[in-house]
Enzyme design. Sequence first.
Site, short mmCIF file in Angstrom:
data_model
loop_
_atom_site.label_atom_id
_atom_site.label_comp_id
_atom_site.label_asym_id
_atom_site.label_seq_id
_atom_site.Cartn_x
_atom_site.Cartn_y
_atom_site.Cartn_z
N CYS A 116 6.54 9.90 -0.45
CA CYS A 116 5.83 11.17 -0.38
C CYS A 116 4.28 10.49 0.23
CB CYS A 116 5.60 11.47 -1.97
SG CYS A 116 7.05 12.31 -2.20
N CYS A 151 3.46 3.97 -19.35
CA CYS A 151 3.88 4.85 -18.08
C CYS A 151 4.76 3.81 -17.64
CB CYS A 151 2.93 5.40 -17.19
SG CYS A 151 2.85 6.12 -15.46
N GLU A 211 4.68 -1.95 -12.19
CA GLU A 211 3.17 -2.06 -12.87
C GLU A 211 3.46 -0.85 -13.86
OE1 GLU A 211 -0.78 -3.02 -10.27
OE2 GLU A 211 0.97 -1.45 -9.15
N CYS A 237 -1.60 7.96 -11.35
CA CYS A 237 -0.57 8.15 -11.30
C CYS A 237 -0.89 7.99 -9.29
CB CYS A 237 -0.13 9.51 -11.11
SG CYS A 237 1.05 10.19 -12.86
N CYS A 244 9.92 3.13 -3.92
CA CYS A 244 10.65 3.61 -3.98
C CYS A 244 10.78 4.44 -2.65
CB CYS A 244 9.48 5.19 -4.25
SG CYS A 244 10.08 7.06 -5.03
N CYS A 257 1.81 8.93 -1.58
CA CYS A 257 1.51 8.41 -3.00
C CYS A 257 1.95 5.99 -2.69
CB CYS A 257 3.38 8.21 -4.00
SG CYS A 257 3.73 7.35 -5.23
#
Length: 357
Positions: free
Chosen positions: A122, A111, A96, A345, A118, A125
């Site tokens: 975290c 962005c 995305e 985010c 990933c 997230c």
Amino acid sequence: MSKTSKKIDLLGNTLEEIKNYFNQYEVKSYRAEQIFNWIYKNGVFNLNNMQNMPDSLLEDLAEIAQIETLELLGKSKAEDGTIKYLWKLSDGEKIESVYLPYEKEGRHSVCISTQVGCNIGCSFCATGLDGLKRDLEVSEILAQVVQIQKDISEDDFLTPSITNVVFMGMGEPMNNLDNVLDSVNILNSKSALNIGMRKMTISTAGVVSGIKELAVRNKQIGLAVSLNAPNDSLRSKIMPINDKYPLEKLIDSVKEYIEITNRRVTFEYVMMKGVNDTPEHAYQLRRLISDILCHINLIPVNPVSELDIYRPSQNAIEKFKKVLVEADIDTTIRKERGVEIEAACGQLKREGEKNGI
Ligand code: SAH
Ligand code: SF4
């Protein structure tokens, strides 16, 4: 002209690299310039639509070169003009990117993602939920920008022009630094989109080796560090990378970065109710960063349906900010964008049905 097994991607290489490659096949350099012009100044990504190319050349180019674009799977636009894009890559993976217009300031930001998923993990997230699939290629990083540019453009491909690029989408840019910096150089080049180095920002969860490398390899691009906690025990709990690179090492690398580059660093601090939002946390944070040339961005956490995390009250956020401002730390509270399309985010992830588009 002999057929090659691996075609060059005209979107993932510099003009010089394309010229050198063409040279081997006796294709004139000015053809590389024309192609670059078509791609980056006119938004034409299909060789057959490049009108000044003779048919014989197009046939030759089809053997040795390609332009790999992303397939648009979905797009959703929020009332504030934010647009979230869901793309399919050639191997079927999905990523995305987000377009953020700031009309008043004349800023048009994108962005973009640097990895599929990933592996930093975290706790707050969405991107990390399924782990890391793979790094993005240079062409896949660039394609997000040029294809968004094409999508937002009106009569002319470069109007309005994208002015800022933030590497804050899916993935950890420092874990794919070579490809990120190659794409940065192409975005910056005058013959491509001519986006100022200082208008691009890499955000990292605190990969110290990457911060050190960036300071040496590119002194102009902006650096944002996701701090998110003011002490090691809390940071390790919500960001497992803190075990490898604890705060002392991280802060030292940031200081070293500033010394080498002379640039102000941005710290990001995602605020989570009952986790890292008390006045005591604010005082700890203030002690940690008060002697650093920095700006701090307080980000009220964005909801991720699978995760049990909540936003602090506006009052708690303001109080937190006050503690920092009292110590003359330049502090902002990030304004929400694209709320109803989950474009913020930490809300980007690759599962199609979760994207709401
Ligand atoms: N991996 C890099 C860049 C991508 S994440 C990094 O971590 O910096 C970009 C930003 O989104 C980071 O500052 C991260 O802390 C923040 N973020 C992650 N999840 C979030 C959430 N649920 N709400 C708000 N911000 C979030
Ligand atoms: Fe990865 Fe950044 Fe999300 Fe952490 S916040 S899991 S580093 S994308």
